[in-house]
Design a protein around this motif. Structure first.
Motif, short mmCIF file in Angstrom:
data_model
loop_
_atom_site.label_atom_id
_atom_site.label_comp_id
_atom_site.label_asym_id
_atom_site.label_seq_id
_atom_site.Cartn_x
_atom_site.Cartn_y
_atom_site.Cartn_z
N TYR A 189 -5.31 -4.46 7.20
CA TYR A 189 -4.13 -3.64 6.94
C TYR A 189 -3.03 -4.01 7.93
O TYR A 189 -3.26 -4.05 9.15
CB TYR A 189 -4.47 -2.16 7.06
CG TYR A 189 -5.21 -1.65 5.84
CD1 TYR A 189 -6.52 -2.04 5.59
CD2 TYR A 189 -4.59 -0.80 4.93
CE1 TYR A 189 -7.19 -1.59 4.45
CE2 TYR A 189 -5.25 -0.35 3.80
CZ TYR A 189 -6.56 -0.75 3.57
OH TYR A 189 -7.21 -0.32 2.45
N ASP B 48 -11.21 -0.74 -0.89
CA ASP B 48 -10.15 -0.58 0.10
C ASP B 48 -10.37 -1.50 1.30
O ASP B 48 -9.50 -1.58 2.19
CB ASP B 48 -10.08 0.87 0.59
CG ASP B 48 -9.64 1.84 -0.50
OD1 ASP B 48 -10.23 2.94 -0.57
OD2 ASP B 48 -8.72 1.50 -1.26
N VAL C 95 0.83 -1.21 0.00
CA VAL C 95 0.00 0.00 0.00
C VAL C 95 0.87 1.26 0.00
O VAL C 95 0.73 2.11 -0.86
CB VAL C 95 -0.94 0.02 1.22
CG1 VAL C 95 -1.71 1.34 1.27
CG2 VAL C 95 -1.89 -1.17 1.19
#
Length: 127
Positions: free
Chosen positions: A98, A94, A52
């Protein structure tokens, strides 16, 4: 022992914003005087983990995946041993877990170059 702990994930509507934080601790980071590249990666359900954003040890250079360029911003505070990912104009695509990661001694966007990883934080963007 080195630890990376992410926070700041959650559920947000499309077009909204979130800021992820990564706190770093451990003897290794103290002895290397913060000379590590920090990166954020993400993994969506059924997909491979992908790069990312990354930032070099002094914040002098930043790198972004094309899919997030112009929407996400990576920063770091070496004094506080934290790295941040500001995410604006979020899209349903998205949605992912993460991960924060650290690479010692190299400036890189390649996953295999990263030595340490956090456990991840879930980001869900609703349409």
């Amino acid at each position: 022992q080195v630890q990376l702990v992410e926070s700041g994930g959650g559920l947000v509507q499309a077009g909204g914003s979130l800021r992820l934080a990564c706190a770093i601790s451990g003897r290794t980071f103290s002895s290397y005087a913060s000379r590590y590249t920090m990166g954020w990666f993400r993994q969506a359900p059924g997909e491979e983990r992908e790069f990312v954003a990354a930032i070099t040890w002094n914040g002098g250079s930043t790198y972004y995946a094309d899919s997030v360029k112009g929407r996400f911003t990576i920063t770091r505070d070496n004094a506080m041993k934290k790295t941040y990912l500001r995410m604006n104009s979020l899209k349903p695509e998205d949605t992912a877990v993460y991960y924060c990661a650290a690479a010692l001694g190299v400036s890189t966007t390649v996953q295999s170059d990263y030595n340490y990883w956090g456990q991840g934080t879930q980001v869900t963007v609703s349409s």
